[in-house]
Design an enzyme around this catalytic site. Structure first.
Site, PDB file in Angstrom:
ATOM      1  N   CYS A   1      -7.494   0.171 -12.049  1.00 24.61           N
ATOM      2  CA  CYS A   1      -7.934   0.678 -10.744  1.00 24.61           C
ATOM      3  C   CYS A   1      -7.545   2.137 -10.546  1.00 24.61           C
ATOM      4  O   CYS A   1      -6.681   2.464  -9.728  1.00 24.61           O
ATOM      5  CB  CYS A   1      -7.334  -0.186  -9.645  1.00 24.61           C
ATOM      6  SG  CYS A   1      -7.833  -1.883  -9.839  1.00 24.61           S
ATOM      7  N   GLU A   2      -8.119   3.000 -11.316  1.00 26.90           N
ATOM      8  CA  GLU A   2      -7.886   4.444 -11.237  1.00 26.90           C
ATOM      9  C   GLU A   2      -9.167   5.144 -11.658  1.00 26.90           C
ATOM     10  O   GLU A   2      -9.782   4.750 -12.658  1.00 26.90           O
ATOM     11  CB  GLU A   2      -6.801   4.873 -12.241  1.00 26.90           C
ATOM     12  CG  GLU A   2      -5.444   4.303 -12.014  1.00 26.90           C
ATOM     13  CD  GLU A   2      -4.508   5.241 -11.266  1.00 26.90           C
ATOM     14  OE1 GLU A   2      -4.920   6.382 -10.954  1.00 26.90           O
ATOM     15  OE2 GLU A   2      -3.381   4.822 -11.001  1.00 26.90           O
TER      16      GLU A   2
END
Ligand code: LLP
Length: 419
Positions: A343-344
């Protein structure tokens, strides 16, 4: 040099003769896969290039500290370069004799100095006057002499990513000339310190010979300063940093460097090199699987099961790793972003990569992942680290199991008030 270890056979990518879908079936994905043959070919290239010179090859353990890889290189007679007590313990565990280990690093603890001296290290490579004092105290307490090398900061800026240029002004590493003189004075006064070498490391992913030649001249200059203090350092260490990139593209011209150094190595000193990436980088790939493909606002993505938690280099340095579909589908090559599941936004393996059509379940090989892949992997987003496999003489060997999920909370303690 023997042939490259990857080849497409009958429309399927093979590694040292083994079809990659078979590797994925046996060991799962993501999975790091290495070729022992390719690593040994890389060692040969250094040895052939520098043949005839008084020369020692030390492997930079941080590039890939897996025990099986260390054992392979120790058995070949290489030395090791380590930067922490942990790497030192690993190197000893894997069979490197302490007398072939150099302990570098900008910050060491008294305990690490003690470990180094107790095991009989080749040299502690000291980077500051404070460290020299610390080492002297430890040597004194142990009643032993400490073999010391000084790491110099030559203030040279080779062309590379700013994060990777470690011998330039503005970098924390090494001693400048004034501090080097002070260190030499201190060693001359101390009874327990024995100067055995001079060291520097310009940085990483360097492709030009010139900065190495300038660095060598700098080492020779400091060698003659050391002679004025009555020392005769036995080795001059040019560090590592020799660049690699995708097959057929740029590669560091080792032979040119060796030829240029031939007349410049005085008879009484040994030239030391400490490559990491150039030995293991192109001998490893990361095998990953496409989880899904999608389009967002007109941009095409393939989401794969290996992200920045497994291979941090693209996110951290914008590094380019070539991607090859294992069983390429027919169809036009079109640019797409290959991204991980983390999640980046930075979790991109490759941006705008021209690839044939991909679909969920397809396998891809991310090349040149043998160095600074596994060693910088993390459990970010609570993802266990992947399995690692070594091919040796046509057989695959599991050299690191994929982490069981319980490892994600190993060592954690639940305080009584939460039980
Ligand atoms: N010697 C010393 C003292 C080093 O600090 C290093 C690497 C080496 C040798 C080996 O350098 P090589 O031949 O592998 O370039 N994480 C970065 C690379 C950092 C290198 C740190 N020092 C990357 O993924 O590109």
């Amino acid at each position: 040099m023997s042939t490259y270890w990857l080849a497409e056979v009958g429309g399927v990518l093979h590694a040292d003769g083994i079809p990659l879908p078979e590797v994925a079936r046996r060991f799962g994905t993501p999975c790091f896969l290495y070729s022992a043959g390719r690593i040994l070919t890389n060692v040969e290239r250094f040895r052939n290039a520098f043949f005839g010179l008084p020369f020692e090859l030390h492997y930079a353990v941080k590039a890939n500290p897996l025990g099986a890889i260390l054992r392979l290189l120790a058995r070949e007679g290489l030395g090791a370069e380590v930067v922490s007590g942990g790497e030192l313990r690993r190197a000893l565990w894997a069979g490197f004799p302490a007398g072939r280990i150099l302990f570098t690093g900008v910050g060491k603890t008294p305990q690490e100095h003690e470990l180094a001296l107790r095991c009989g290290i080749k040299a502690v490579v000291v980077e500051s006057l404070g460290e020299l004092h610390m080492l002297e105290d430890v040597a004194h307490e142990l009643g032993t002499a400490a073999p010391v090398a000084l790491r110099l900061n030559p203030a040279l800026s080779p062309e590379t990513h700013p994060h990777l240029a470690t011998g330039r002004e503005g970098s924390k590493f090494g001693l400048d000339l004034a501090a080097t003189r002070a260190a030499l004075e201190m060693i001359a006064r101390a009874g327990d310190l024995h100067l055995v070498g001079l060291h520097l490391h310009l940085g990483s992913q360097i492709f030009q010979v010139e900065p190495y030649l300038a660095a060598w001249d700098f080492l020779l200059k400091v060698h003659s300063v050391a002679e004025q203090y009555g020392f005769a350092p036995e080795f001059l260490d040019l560090g590592g940093g020799f660049g690699i990139s995708s097959v057929g593209e740029r590669i560091f011209p080792l032979e040119e460097l060796a030829a240029a150094l031939t007349k410049k190595v005085p008879a009484e000193v040994t030239l030391v090199l400490e490559p990491g990436r150039a030995l293991v980088g192109d001998a490893g790939l990361l095998l990953a699987q496409v989880l899904c493909t999608k389009e967002v606002h007109g941009r095409r993505y393939a989401v794969v099961d290996a992200g920045m938690n497994v291979l941090l280099r693209p996110a951290l340095y914008g590094a380019h790793h070539r991607i090859v579909p294992v069983v390429p589908r027919s169809g036009p090559h079109e640019p797409m972003d290959v991204v991980g599941p983390v999640c980046e936004n930075a979790d991109v393996v490759a941006r705008d990569c021209p690839l044939p059509p991909l679909a969920s379940g397809d396998l891809i090989a991310i090349l040149d992942a043998g160095a600074y892949g596994s060693s910088m992997a993390s459990q970010y987003n609570s993802r266990p680290r992947p399995a690692e496999v070594l091919i040796h003489e046509g057989e695959t060997h599991l050299i690191r199991e994929s982490e069981p999920v319980e490892d994600l909370w190993r060592g954690e303690v639940v305080p009584p008030f939460l039980v």
